[in-house]
Design an enzyme around this catalytic site. Structure first.
Site, mmCIF file in Angstrom:
data_model
loop_
_atom_site.group_PDB
_atom_site.id
_atom_site.type_symbol
_atom_site.label_atom_id
_atom_site.label_comp_id
_atom_site.label_asym_id
_atom_site.label_seq_id
_atom_site.Cartn_x
_atom_site.Cartn_y
_atom_site.Cartn_z
ATOM 1 N N GLY A 111 -12.404 37.740 58.521
ATOM 2 C CA GLY A 111 -13.049 37.433 59.782
ATOM 3 C C GLY A 111 -14.547 37.359 59.616
ATOM 4 O O GLY A 111 -15.094 37.794 58.596
ATOM 5 N N HIS A 171 -13.327 45.338 63.980
ATOM 6 C CA HIS A 171 -14.413 45.192 63.005
ATOM 7 C C HIS A 171 -15.393 44.095 63.448
ATOM 8 O O HIS A 171 -16.607 44.308 63.450
ATOM 9 C CB HIS A 171 -13.800 44.859 61.633
ATOM 10 C CG HIS A 171 -14.802 44.647 60.538
ATOM 11 N ND1 HIS A 171 -14.858 45.440 59.412
ATOM 12 C CD2 HIS A 171 -15.791 43.715 60.382
ATOM 13 C CE1 HIS A 171 -15.848 45.021 58.628
ATOM 14 N NE2 HIS A 171 -16.418 43.965 59.188
ATOM 15 N N GLU A 172 -14.841 42.946 63.863
ATOM 16 C CA GLU A 172 -15.715 41.819 64.239
ATOM 17 C C GLU A 172 -16.419 42.066 65.566
ATOM 18 O O GLU A 172 -17.584 41.713 65.723
ATOM 19 C CB GLU A 172 -14.926 40.496 64.281
ATOM 20 C CG GLU A 172 -14.255 40.087 62.976
ATOM 21 C CD GLU A 172 -15.181 40.113 61.756
ATOM 22 O OE1 GLU A 172 -16.403 39.902 61.909
ATOM 23 O OE2 GLU A 172 -14.682 40.358 60.643
ATOM 24 N N GLN A 192 -23.448 37.958 61.890
ATOM 25 C CA GLN A 192 -23.529 37.966 60.418
ATOM 26 C C GLN A 192 -24.189 36.713 59.844
ATOM 27 O O GLN A 192 -24.571 36.700 58.674
ATOM 28 C CB GLN A 192 -22.129 38.103 59.809
ATOM 29 C CG GLN A 192 -21.501 39.445 60.046
ATOM 30 C CD GLN A 192 -20.116 39.484 59.445
ATOM 31 O OE1 GLN A 192 -19.151 39.081 60.063
ATOM 32 N NE2 GLN A 192 -20.018 39.947 58.216
ATOM 33 N N CYS A 243 -16.613 44.210 54.039
ATOM 34 C CA CYS A 243 -17.353 43.353 54.970
ATOM 35 C C CYS A 243 -18.163 42.341 54.155
ATOM 36 O O CYS A 243 -18.765 42.714 53.147
ATOM 37 C CB CYS A 243 -18.270 44.220 55.818
ATOM 38 S SG CYS A 243 -19.285 43.283 56.967
ATOM 39 N N LEU A 244 -18.189 41.093 54.612
ATOM 40 C CA LEU A 244 -18.944 40.058 53.886
ATOM 41 C C LEU A 244 -20.448 40.356 53.901
ATOM 42 O O LEU A 244 -21.181 39.853 53.059
ATOM 43 C CB LEU A 244 -18.673 38.675 54.491
ATOM 44 C CG LEU A 244 -17.251 38.131 54.315
ATOM 45 C CD1 LEU A 244 -17.080 36.817 55.069
ATOM 46 C CD2 LEU A 244 -16.909 37.950 52.846
ATOM 47 N N HIS A 274 -19.478 44.041 65.127
ATOM 48 C CA HIS A 274 -20.644 43.266 64.668
ATOM 49 C C HIS A 274 -21.446 42.738 65.856
ATOM 50 O O HIS A 274 -22.673 42.661 65.799
ATOM 51 C CB HIS A 274 -20.195 42.063 63.828
ATOM 52 C CG HIS A 274 -19.973 42.371 62.380
ATOM 53 N ND1 HIS A 274 -20.964 42.884 61.570
ATOM 54 C CD2 HIS A 274 -18.890 42.214 61.585
ATOM 55 C CE1 HIS A 274 -20.480 43.035 60.333
ATOM 56 N NE2 HIS A 274 -19.225 42.644 60.323
HETATM 57 ZN ZN LIG Z 1 -17.974 42.655 58.690
#
Ligand SMILES: [Zn+2]
Length: 173
Positions: free
Chosen positions: A46, A135-136, A51, A93-94, A139
């Site tokens: 995701g 998680h998203e 981000q 996480c990216l 953000h």
């Molecule tokens: Zn993340």
């Protein structure tokens, strides 16, 4: 579609809070497509607008347990209910690449959002989908999964992350 640049910690823009979108129009859909392209390019589960340095409240989930190949675009996602039952699982996480840690999340959630066609949706997610979405959505509030770790665990993770970063820059020289 464009692959956007993903911000990594400690970029302060990852701490920004998202702004609600008025309507999912062609311009927002173009951005949703770019989020998808970026997420897939990095093999992510995701990705959230914050981000890639965009403040509009949008997330993309590249996964659907019930129908493989399907994915979710959500504008203004709002969690309306969380189960008391928690699940523990490993997350990454990216924006915090190459490190992972185990954290607790609500096992189930209910969420309201605007879909790709600007339709208002309410949905109920369990297990992995529930975790990915939490998680998203975090953000969009400027929260990273590492914030859910104990101080000690976070310190160890950050040490490991700095070491990996240093090794990477050494390889580039
Ligand atoms: Zn993340």
């Amino acid at each position: 579609m464009t692959v956007l640049k993903i911000l990594n910690i400690p970029n302060p823009r990852l701490r920004n809070k998202a702004i609600l979108v008025k309507k999912v129009d062609d311009e927002i859909r173009k951005f949703m497509d770019d989020l998808k392209e970026t997420c897939k390019f990095h093999d992510g589960v995701g990705l959230a607008s914050i981000q890639v340095g965009d403040p509009r409240s949008i997330i993309f989930i590249n996964f659907d347990e019930e129908s493989p190949g399907h994915c979710y675009y959500m504008a203004n996602p709002r969690i309306t209910w969380k189960s008391d039952k928690m699940i523990e699982s490993k997350e990454g996480c990216l924006s915090v690449p190459d490190v992972f840690n185990t954290i607790m999340r609500h096992a189930e959630i209910k969420i309201d959002y605007l879909d790709y066609n600007n339709e208002m949706r309410s949905a109920h997610f369990k297990e992995n989908m529930s975790r990915y979405i939490q998680h998203e959505v975090d953000h969009l509030e400027g929260i990273l999964y590492i914030d859910h770790l104990s101080l000690l665990k976070r310190k160890i993770l950050m040490k490991k992350y700095s070491k990996i970063l240093a090794e990477k820059s050494f390889e580039l020289e």
